[in-house]
Scaffold this motif. Sequence first.
Motif, PDB file in Angstrom:
ATOM      1  N   TRP A 126       7.439   8.634   1.541  1.00 22.18           N
ATOM      2  CA  TRP A 126       7.059   7.224   1.433  1.00 22.18           C
ATOM      3  C   TRP A 126       7.188   6.548   2.798  1.00 22.18           C
ATOM      4  O   TRP A 126       6.324   5.777   3.197  1.00 22.18           O
ATOM      5  CB  TRP A 126       7.961   6.533   0.410  1.00 22.18           C
ATOM      6  CG  TRP A 126       7.625   5.084   0.213  1.00 22.18           C
ATOM      7  CD1 TRP A 126       8.196   4.015   0.835  1.00 22.18           C
ATOM      8  CD2 TRP A 126       6.618   4.542  -0.651  1.00 22.18           C
ATOM      9  NE1 TRP A 126       7.612   2.837   0.408  1.00 22.18           N
ATOM     10  CE2 TRP A 126       6.644   3.140  -0.506  1.00 22.18           C
ATOM     11  CE3 TRP A 126       5.710   5.115  -1.548  1.00 22.18           C
ATOM     12  CZ2 TRP A 126       5.794   2.306  -1.213  1.00 22.18           C
ATOM     13  CZ3 TRP A 126       4.862   4.270  -2.258  1.00 22.18           C
ATOM     14  CH2 TRP A 126       4.912   2.892  -2.089  1.00 22.18           C
ATOM     15  N   GLN A 127       8.258   6.858   3.508  1.00 25.16           N
ATOM     16  CA  GLN A 127       8.462   6.300   4.837  1.00 25.16           C
ATOM     17  C   GLN A 127       7.539   6.955   5.861  1.00 25.16           C
ATOM     18  O   GLN A 127       6.929   6.273   6.695  1.00 25.16           O
ATOM     19  CB  GLN A 127       9.925   6.480   5.268  1.00 25.16           C
ATOM     20  CG  GLN A 127      10.931   5.750   4.408  1.00 25.16           C
ATOM     21  CD  GLN A 127      10.864   4.242   4.577  1.00 25.16           C
ATOM     22  OE1 GLN A 127      10.451   3.729   5.603  1.00 25.16           O
ATOM     23  NE2 GLN A 127      11.274   3.517   3.543  1.00 25.16           N
ATOM     24  N   LEU A 128       7.425   8.275   5.806  1.00 22.67           N
ATOM     25  CA  LEU A 128       6.581   8.993   6.762  1.00 22.67           C
ATOM     26  C   LEU A 128       5.113   8.590   6.649  1.00 22.67           C
ATOM     27  O   LEU A 128       4.375   8.639   7.635  1.00 22.67           O
ATOM     28  CB  LEU A 128       6.717  10.504   6.542  1.00 22.67           C
ATOM     29  CG  LEU A 128       8.001  11.158   7.057  1.00 22.67           C
ATOM     30  CD1 LEU A 128       8.129  12.573   6.527  1.00 22.67           C
ATOM     31  CD2 LEU A 128       8.029  11.158   8.572  1.00 22.67           C
ATOM     32  N   ALA A 129       4.706   8.183   5.451  1.00 23.20           N
ATOM     33  CA  ALA A 129       3.306   7.798   5.243  1.00 23.20           C
ATOM     34  C   ALA A 129       2.926   6.571   6.053  1.00 23.20           C
ATOM     35  O   ALA A 129       1.742   6.329   6.318  1.00 23.20           O
ATOM     36  CB  ALA A 129       3.046   7.540   3.758  1.00 23.20           C
ATOM     37  N   TYR A 130       3.926   5.782   6.483  1.00 26.52           N
ATOM     38  CA  TYR A 130       3.637   4.613   7.318  1.00 26.52           C
ATOM     39  C   TYR A 130       3.443   4.990   8.789  1.00 26.52           C
ATOM     40  O   TYR A 130       2.917   4.187   9.570  1.00 26.52           O
ATOM     41  CB  TYR A 130       4.776   3.590   7.223  1.00 26.52           C
ATOM     42  CG  TYR A 130       4.850   2.876   5.901  1.00 26.52           C
ATOM     43  CD1 TYR A 130       3.804   2.076   5.454  1.00 26.52           C
ATOM     44  CD2 TYR A 130       5.974   2.986   5.091  1.00 26.52           C
ATOM     45  CE1 TYR A 130       3.871   1.422   4.238  1.00 26.52           C
ATOM     46  CE2 TYR A 130       6.057   2.334   3.874  1.00 26.52           C
ATOM     47  CZ  TYR A 130       4.997   1.550   3.450  1.00 26.52           C
ATOM     48  OH  TYR A 130       5.063   0.903   2.239  1.00 26.52           O
ATOM     49  N   ALA A 131       3.885   6.178   9.163  1.00 29.05           N
ATOM     50  CA  ALA A 131       3.861   6.573  10.572  1.00 29.05           C
ATOM     51  C   ALA A 131       2.484   6.453  11.227  1.00 29.05           C
ATOM     52  O   ALA A 131       2.385   5.991  12.365  1.00 29.05           O
ATOM     53  CB  ALA A 131       4.392   8.000  10.708  1.00 29.05           C
ATOM     54  N   PRO A 132       1.389   6.832  10.551  1.00 27.68           N
ATOM     55  CA  PRO A 132       0.087   6.757  11.223  1.00 27.68           C
ATOM     56  C   PRO A 132      -0.415   5.349  11.482  1.00 27.68           C
ATOM     57  O   PRO A 132      -1.417   5.188  12.180  1.00 27.68           O
ATOM     58  CB  PRO A 132      -0.851   7.483  10.233  1.00 27.68           C
ATOM     59  CG  PRO A 132       0.035   8.336   9.411  1.00 27.68           C
ATOM     60  CD  PRO A 132       1.297   7.549   9.267  1.00 27.68           C
ATOM     61  N   TYR A 133       0.256   4.329  10.923  1.00 27.09           N
ATOM     62  CA  TYR A 133      -0.264   2.988  11.185  1.00 27.09           C
ATOM     63  C   TYR A 133       0.802   1.916  11.393  1.00 27.09           C
ATOM     64  O   TYR A 133       0.478   0.734  11.571  1.00 27.09           O
ATOM     65  CB  TYR A 133      -1.227   2.549  10.079  1.00 27.09           C
ATOM     66  CG  TYR A 133      -0.657   2.285   8.707  1.00 27.09           C
ATOM     67  CD1 TYR A 133      -0.302   1.001   8.312  1.00 27.09           C
ATOM     68  CD2 TYR A 133      -0.542   3.306   7.779  1.00 27.09           C
ATOM     69  CE1 TYR A 133       0.177   0.744   7.039  1.00 27.09           C
ATOM     70  CE2 TYR A 133      -0.080   3.061   6.497  1.00 27.09           C
ATOM     71  CZ  TYR A 133       0.283   1.779   6.137  1.00 27.09           C
ATOM     72  OH  TYR A 133       0.749   1.537   4.874  1.00 27.09           O
TER      73      TYR A 133
END
Length: 467
Positions: free
Chosen positions: A218-225
């Motif tokens: 859930w946290q890593l999914a924000y990494a690209p943006y």
Amino acid sequence: MMTNNPKDNANAASIELSTIQPIPLNERHGKPRDLFTIWFGSNIMLLTVITGALAVSIFHLSFMWATLAVLIGNLAGGLFMALHSAQGPQLGVPQMVQTRGQFGSYGSVLVVALVVIMYIGFLASNLVLGGQSLHAIYAPVSTNTGILVSAILSLIACAFGYNLIHAYTKIMSWVSGIVLIAAFVWIVFVHGLPGDFLARNGFNLSGFLGAISIAALWQLAYAPYVSDYSRYMPKDISEKSVFWCSYLGCVLGSLFPMILGILVSVCIVDGDLIAGIVNMTGGLSSTVIIVFAIGIAATNAMNLYCGVLCTLTLGQTFLPKWSPLSGARIVVSIITILIEVAIAVYGQENFLVNYTNFILMLLYVLVPWTAINLVDYYLVAHGNYDVASFFRRDGGIYGYFNTKAIFCYLLGIVVEIPFMSTAIYTGPAANMLGGADISWIVGLAIVSPVYYLLSRSQPVAQTSMVK
């Protein structure tokens, strides 16, 4: 329209002109606390609640073990998310544009395309939940109508752009935060918990590790943006402040809604989660669902905005003289949201199964990229990039392809395969661990040092250009 006056640019009612272009220093504005509110406010929504509930509904953990798992996952995953956020003020470009500095102009295309697919998945998931929640509290509004309403709200915010999204989430931080606290108080002290609440379910290693992975993803999914929402901030802003405000906002904003999902899921025992929330919050239910549904629109606006930036990045890769502005963003936003509405309407029946499989598959392709990006930024280039090269067809000093980064990315996916555990495929290592999925840990542990060692032979000129 935006002007050269930063104060004018900070006006939430103005339409953002820029898209993927570097943000000039005289247009930079904002404070670190703005990053706390955007990540805190955007996470308090139904999809976060659903994700927390997976620790019980899918992984069959007790309340205490499920809560510990999502705590560990959020704390660990949030570190990577916040490290990406700190890149925004330094480079002033969207995260996926900066990826050209690691993979090359054409080499980055695969990664950017996969991230676009990620946005499609989260957008569609949020639209389904928005529609279902509105239907749950007011039956005359069909799920499909609710999907359309949520889509329109998201589209409006995305059309205005960066400043309106920041203002939207700042308001939602207060509203959603208060409603979230009220929901906990009502469920625990007014509705009450079952007498055997803490004894329901138990501990299993595979489920515990699976729940940690879901929360970390859930946290890593924000990494690209994540850096897309810090790229307008002053270049001389404290990187530590950017890191901690992003980290605390996202971790706290994610953790408590997930705990709410765990709480309700333990109580209802395989029932419908949204119906369970409505039932357990009683007279407060309409307010809770409406606010969480509005929160979905805020998050979807962010997903839509960044998905469009990625789509424009793909187009600019092959049309280097093209500099897309607000008109292009709005047109692509409309096309994208129409596609999303169609996916949401026709894919809503098997939502929970599809969503679980989607986020697990997302884990496998995001982890190698985040390892490469962070190692390159902090240990190889030390934050120094030739931003002008990002916008050249030939990639400038970064070339068309960086074979070392591409090799490490593919290596990361390959080493994860034995540790994968999904409904479609379970690797031999995952079987030995009782079905536990620790592929993301393996991917990070292998890709990070390999990329660093390979990059040490990279010419100094490629990692020391003045920004």
